[in-house]
Design a protein around this motif. Sequence first.
Motif, mmCIF file in Angstrom:
data_model
loop_
_atom_site.group_PDB
_atom_site.id
_atom_site.type_symbol
_atom_site.label_atom_id
_atom_site.label_comp_id
_atom_site.label_asym_id
_atom_site.label_seq_id
_atom_site.Cartn_x
_atom_site.Cartn_y
_atom_site.Cartn_z
ATOM 1 N N GLY A 1 0.823 -1.219 0.000
ATOM 2 C CA GLY A 1 0.000 0.000 0.000
ATOM 3 C C GLY A 1 0.847 1.255 0.000
ATOM 4 N N VAL A 2 1.944 1.212 0.779
ATOM 5 C CA VAL A 2 2.854 2.369 0.822
ATOM 6 C C VAL A 2 3.540 2.531 -0.537
ATOM 7 C CG1 VAL A 2 4.927 3.318 1.923
ATOM 8 C CG2 VAL A 2 3.208 2.141 3.318
ATOM 9 N N GLN A 3 4.071 1.420 -1.082
ATOM 10 C CA GLN A 3 4.807 1.487 -2.349
ATOM 11 C C GLN A 3 3.912 1.914 -3.502
ATOM 12 O OE1 GLN A 3 8.062 1.279 -2.744
ATOM 13 N NE2 GLN A 3 8.361 0.883 -0.565
ATOM 14 N N ARG A 4 2.646 1.592 -3.434
ATOM 15 C CA ARG A 4 1.724 1.940 -4.520
ATOM 16 C C ARG A 4 1.126 3.336 -4.360
ATOM 17 N NH1 ARG A 4 -2.354 -2.807 -5.397
ATOM 18 N NH2 ARG A 4 -3.103 -1.283 -6.917
ATOM 19 N N GLY A 5 1.589 4.045 -3.366
ATOM 20 C CA GLY A 5 1.107 5.419 -3.188
ATOM 21 C C GLY A 5 -0.348 5.478 -2.756
ATOM 22 N N ALA A 6 -0.764 4.467 -1.985
ATOM 23 C CA ALA A 6 -2.181 4.375 -1.625
ATOM 24 C C ALA A 6 -2.457 4.779 -0.180
ATOM 25 C CB ALA A 6 -2.681 2.951 -1.877
ATOM 26 N N GLY B 1 -2.856 7.711 1.282
ATOM 27 C CA GLY B 1 -3.920 8.722 1.377
ATOM 28 C C GLY B 1 -5.277 8.148 1.016
ATOM 29 N N ASN B 2 -5.322 7.393 -0.066
ATOM 30 C CA ASN B 2 -6.571 6.763 -0.506
ATOM 31 C C ASN B 2 -7.155 5.916 0.621
ATOM 32 O OD1 ASN B 2 -8.440 4.900 -1.589
ATOM 33 N ND2 ASN B 2 -7.474 4.920 -3.605
ATOM 34 N N ILE B 3 -6.309 5.121 1.252
ATOM 35 C CA ILE B 3 -6.786 4.200 2.292
ATOM 36 C C ILE B 3 -7.230 4.963 3.542
ATOM 37 C CG2 ILE B 3 -6.023 2.381 3.891
ATOM 38 C CD1 ILE B 3 -4.311 1.310 1.453
ATOM 39 N N SER C 1 -8.144 8.015 3.832
ATOM 40 C CA SER C 1 -9.295 8.895 3.584
ATOM 41 C C SER C 1 -10.618 8.136 3.680
ATOM 42 C CB SER C 1 -9.172 9.590 2.229
ATOM 43 O OG SER C 1 -9.346 8.664 1.192
ATOM 44 N N ARG C 2 -10.582 6.832 3.396
ATOM 45 C CA ARG C 2 -11.827 6.050 3.483
ATOM 46 C C ARG C 2 -12.301 5.929 4.933
ATOM 47 N NH1 ARG C 2 -12.141 1.832 -1.199
ATOM 48 N NH2 ARG C 2 -10.818 2.823 -2.756
ATOM 49 N N PHE C 3 -11.345 5.791 5.862
ATOM 50 C CA PHE C 3 -11.732 5.700 7.277
ATOM 51 C C PHE C 3 -12.259 7.054 7.769
ATOM 52 C CE2 PHE C 3 -8.248 2.457 6.904
ATOM 53 C CZ PHE C 3 -9.096 1.373 6.908
ATOM 54 N N GLU C 4 -11.590 8.117 7.372
ATOM 55 C CA GLU C 4 -12.060 9.457 7.764
ATOM 56 C C GLU C 4 -13.440 9.743 7.170
ATOM 57 O OE1 GLU C 4 -8.734 12.120 6.587
ATOM 58 O OE2 GLU C 4 -8.981 12.826 8.629
ATOM 59 N N ALA C 5 -13.598 9.431 5.876
ATOM 60 C CA ALA C 5 -14.864 9.726 5.197
ATOM 61 C C ALA C 5 -16.022 8.963 5.826
ATOM 62 C CB ALA C 5 -14.748 9.381 3.712
ATOM 63 N N LYS C 6 -15.736 7.770 6.330
ATOM 64 C CA LYS C 6 -16.786 6.951 6.931
ATOM 65 C C LYS C 6 -17.295 7.546 8.244
ATOM 66 C CE LYS C 6 -19.168 3.066 7.299
ATOM 67 N NZ LYS C 6 -20.378 2.916 6.484
ATOM 68 N N GLY C 7 -16.420 8.310 8.912
ATOM 69 C CA GLY C 7 -16.813 8.906 10.190
ATOM 70 C C GLY C 7 -16.059 8.318 11.367
ATOM 71 N N PRO D 1 -16.263 -5.081 -4.604
ATOM 72 C CA PRO D 1 -15.979 -3.717 -5.054
ATOM 73 C C PRO D 1 -16.494 -2.723 -4.013
ATOM 74 C CG PRO D 1 -17.009 -4.995 -6.812
ATOM 75 C CD PRO D 1 -17.081 -5.837 -5.564
ATOM 76 N N GLY D 2 -15.760 -1.639 -3.843
ATOM 77 C CA GLY D 2 -16.140 -0.652 -2.828
ATOM 78 C C GLY D 2 -15.306 -0.812 -1.573
ATOM 79 N N THR D 3 -14.775 -2.029 -1.359
ATOM 80 C CA THR D 3 -13.862 -2.225 -0.223
ATOM 81 C C THR D 3 -12.442 -1.855 -0.672
ATOM 82 O OG1 THR D 3 -13.382 -4.555 -0.755
ATOM 83 C CG2 THR D 3 -15.303 -4.119 0.638
ATOM 84 N N ILE D 4 -11.573 -1.666 0.306
ATOM 85 C CA ILE D 4 -10.185 -1.296 -0.026
ATOM 86 C C ILE D 4 -9.534 -2.388 -0.863
ATOM 87 C CG2 ILE D 4 -7.885 -0.885 0.962
ATOM 88 C CD1 ILE D 4 -9.436 0.404 3.394
ATOM 89 N N ARG D 5 -9.622 -3.631 -0.374
ATOM 90 C CA ARG D 5 -8.995 -4.728 -1.130
ATOM 91 C C ARG D 5 -9.714 -4.985 -2.444
ATOM 92 N NH1 ARG D 5 -8.517 -8.440 4.273
ATOM 93 N NH2 ARG D 5 -6.439 -7.788 4.982
ATOM 94 N N GLY D 6 -11.026 -4.837 -2.444
ATOM 95 C CA GLY D 6 -11.797 -5.042 -3.675
ATOM 96 C C GLY D 6 -11.487 -4.001 -4.733
#
Length: 151
Positions: free
Chosen positions: A12-17, A19-21, A23-29, A98-103
């Motif tokens: 996840g770190v090497q793929r530059g992900a 922030g993406n990852i 942000s999903r926890f923050e966006a969820k609340g 789909p919609g999940t981080i791994r998906g």
Amino acid sequence: METTLVLVKPDGVQRGAIGNIISRFEAKGLQIVGLKLLKPARELLEKHYEVHKERPFFGSLLGFMSSGPVVALAARGEGAIGVVRNLVGATNGAEAAPGTIRGDLGMSKSFNLVHASDGADTAAFELDLWFGEGTVDYGLDNLRWVNDPEA
Ligand code: CMP
């Protein structure tokens, strides 16, 4: 309120992900109450994955997890352990919804981007391991717009 541990793995770190990852926890609340980037010591990983030590993939899992930095974060919220597991998705990215981080981001079982505690006991154990110094407790005003006031 529950607090759970999440790791953004080396892929996840090497793929530059990162922030993406996150942000999903923050966006969820969920509230981020711990966050750090580190190259985990093998001893830490051996403790973290002790439950898998007899599995055939244990050696390669430790090799992968110690191959580069990871991001450790502590996320807090109502039912946070289950909520985070749902956001993360099934172990194998090729099969995760789909919609999940791994998906959304993953194609494999071993390079599956994130780890998340799978229960209350595991969360307590893993938080102590990765955030032995404790979490950062603070008020977050927008949580009153997230959690059900009737619950
Ligand atoms: P994680 O949630 O970190 O918990 C244990 C990890 O072991 C899992 O994610 C995967 O990365 C890894 N894992 C589980 N099953 C396999 C497998 N069959 N082959 C390789 N790695 C696996």
